[in-house]
Write a protein that holds these residues in place. Structure first.
Motif, PDB file in Angstrom:
ATOM      1  N   SER A  18       0.839  -1.238  -0.085  1.00 38.26           N
ATOM      2  CA  SER A  18      -0.203   0.099  -0.115  1.00 38.26           C
ATOM      3  C   SER A  18       0.925   1.234  -0.009  1.00 38.26           C
ATOM      4  O   SER A  18       1.926   1.115   0.647  1.00 38.26           O
ATOM      5  N   LYS A  19       0.499   2.157  -0.720  1.00 35.31           N
ATOM      6  CA  LYS A  19       1.497   3.396  -0.801  1.00 35.31           C
ATOM      7  C   LYS A  19       0.675   4.661  -1.007  1.00 35.31           C
ATOM      8  O   LYS A  19      -0.304   4.918  -1.591  1.00 35.31           O
ATOM      9  N   LEU A  73      -4.559  11.139  -9.326  1.00 32.58           N
ATOM     10  CA  LEU A  73      -3.825   9.852  -9.095  1.00 32.58           C
ATOM     11  C   LEU A  73      -4.411   8.753  -8.427  1.00 32.58           C
ATOM     12  O   LEU A  73      -4.746   9.191  -7.090  1.00 32.58           O
ATOM     13  N   LYS A  74      -4.821   7.698  -8.902  1.00 32.20           N
ATOM     14  CA  LYS A  74      -5.317   6.497  -8.360  1.00 32.20           C
ATOM     15  C   LYS A  74      -4.215   5.380  -8.368  1.00 32.20           C
ATOM     16  O   LYS A  74      -4.339   4.564  -9.105  1.00 32.20           O
ATOM     17  N   ASP A  75      -3.360   5.523  -7.612  1.00 35.07           N
ATOM     18  CA  ASP A  75      -2.121   4.230  -7.596  1.00 35.07           C
ATOM     19  C   ASP A  75      -2.402   3.406  -6.518  1.00 35.07           C
ATOM     20  O   ASP A  75      -2.354   3.803  -5.176  1.00 35.07           O
ATOM     21  N   HIS A 135       7.552   5.863   6.610  1.00 39.26           N
ATOM     22  CA  HIS A 135       7.203   6.979   6.439  1.00 39.26           C
ATOM     23  C   HIS A 135       8.671   7.732   6.798  1.00 39.26           C
ATOM     24  O   HIS A 135       9.313   7.580   7.868  1.00 39.26           O
ATOM     25  N   TRP A 136       8.929   8.679   5.772  1.00 35.62           N
ATOM     26  CA  TRP A 136      10.095   9.602   6.047  1.00 35.62           C
ATOM     27  C   TRP A 136       9.878  10.769   4.925  1.00 35.62           C
ATOM     28  O   TRP A 136       9.143  10.959   3.950  1.00 35.62           O
ATOM     29  N   ASP A 137      10.582  11.822   5.452  1.00 36.92           N
ATOM     30  CA  ASP A 137      10.699  13.104   4.902  1.00 36.92           C
ATOM     31  C   ASP A 137      12.257  13.614   4.671  1.00 36.92           C
ATOM     32  O   ASP A 137      12.981  13.083   5.419  1.00 36.92           O
ATOM     33  N   GLN A 138      12.354  14.100   3.353  1.00 36.30           N
ATOM     34  CA  GLN A 138      13.643  14.547   3.092  1.00 36.30           C
ATOM     35  C   GLN A 138      13.897  15.799   2.252  1.00 36.30           C
ATOM     36  O   GLN A 138      12.839  15.962   1.557  1.00 36.30           O
ATOM     37  N   LEU A 193       3.072   1.141   3.182  1.00 33.48           N
ATOM     38  CA  LEU A 193       3.287  -0.213   3.706  1.00 33.48           C
ATOM     39  C   LEU A 193       3.818  -1.109   2.828  1.00 33.48           C
ATOM     40  O   LEU A 193       3.467  -1.150   1.575  1.00 33.48           O
ATOM     41  N   THR A 194       5.129  -1.590   3.233  1.00 34.25           N
ATOM     42  CA  THR A 194       5.809  -2.647   2.277  1.00 34.25           C
ATOM     43  C   THR A 194       5.427  -3.895   2.683  1.00 34.25           C
ATOM     44  O   THR A 194       5.248  -4.271   4.029  1.00 34.25           O
TER      45      THR A 194
END
Length: 291
Positions: free
Chosen positions: A175-176, A194-196, A223-226, A276-277
């Motif tokens: 899930s992404k 966008l529907k991914d 979850h990460w910010d960069q 989610l991986t």
């Protein structure tokens, strides 16, 4: 209901999943150009590195008896080599391949000198690799493909399994949530929201069940910010939409530039990733065929 226990049932569903935004998004990630651009900032942020769950992965391989001194590993879509390097540190002999020169340059630069002899790095596209010519059939103790576009078709997935004599491991999005930048650019360039909904990892897992394999499956919240440079994000988004859109390249460049400029801060852009991986690890107790 009995159809779900048939291998062809899942192959057909996987192959028929070619319509919709998810398939188009995959096209954007399927080019070496995109990953060459992405390599500049890939695996440099602490949050992103943590999301790779490296310690957890190594522990799982040990528990499954898929990590031991002198073993042979094939890493398909190795990227910057984080997992390959860790496996080599544990005594594995690794063949690592990727179709992105940018990723492999990072890999080579990050490899400690004391384990360089344990790793063979190849600039190869998995779809084009001839495993019979390379004598890779049943040649590796462990074959891995983590977040790799290289195993995006049933044929490529079966080819991966044919190389293993002991075990395999895959990881992909279950899930992404699309980043705000990608979602907004998609509306501007593609003309619709966008529907991914990535799910190829779920096809793979169910396919394994139908074939009599019972993988160890784990899920991880990501979850990460960069913060990345304006140019880095611009180059990456142009490479992505150049593959998925029919618009002229100059038009894509203008839309991307005009969207990123207002959201940049001191020439820096906030990139966000969450989802989610799923990771599946399974043993191959005996030689099985895909037919």
């Amino acid at each position: 209901m009995e159809n779900i226990f048939n291998k062809k049932f899942w192959i057909n569903h996987w192959e028929n999943d070619r319509a919709g935004d998810t398939s188009e998004v995959h096209k954007g990630f399927s080019t070496s150009r995109y990953w060459d651009k992405a390599s500049l900032s890939y695996n440099r942020d602490e949050g992103e590195i943590k999301s790779r769950r490296l310690d957890k992965t190594i522990s799982c391989f040990k528990t499954s008896q898929l990590l031991f001194e002198g073993m042979r590993v094939l890493d398909i879509g190795c990227g910057t080599g984080m997992l390959s390097i860790e496996l080599a540190k544990h005594g594995a002999q690794v063949v690592a391949l990727d179709f992105s020169r940018g990723m492999l340059e990072r890999f080579k630069a990050d490899t400690p000198s004391k384990i360089k002899d344990n790793i063979q790095i190849l600039h190869e596209d998995w779809f084009a690799v001839d495993i019979e010519k390379n004598k890779w059939e049943n040649a590796f103790d462990l074959v891995i493909a983590f977040m790799s576009p290289g195993v995006s078709t049933p044929e490529a997935f079966f080819k991966m399994m044919e190389c293993s004599r002991n075990g395999c491991a895959i990881r992909g999005w279950a899930s992404k949530s699309s980043s705000p930048i990608v979602a907004e650019l998609w509306k501007k360039i593609m003309g619709s929201p966008l529907k991914d909904k990535p799910q190829s990892i779920l096809y793979k897992i169910n396919l394994l069940f139908s074939m009599g394999y019972f993988p160890e499956i784990t899920f991880d919240t990501i979850h990460w910010d960069q913060m990345v440079s304006f140019q880095d994000e611009y180059d990456r988004q142009v490479a992505f939409f150049q593959k998925v859109s029919d618009l002229p390249l100059e038009k894509i460049k203008k839309v991307v530039h005009d969207h990123l400029e207002p959201v940049s801060d001191n020439n820096m852009i906030l990139r966000q990733q969450q989802g989610l991986t799923a990771t599946a690890v399974w043993k191959i107790p005996e030689r099985r065929t895909s037919g």
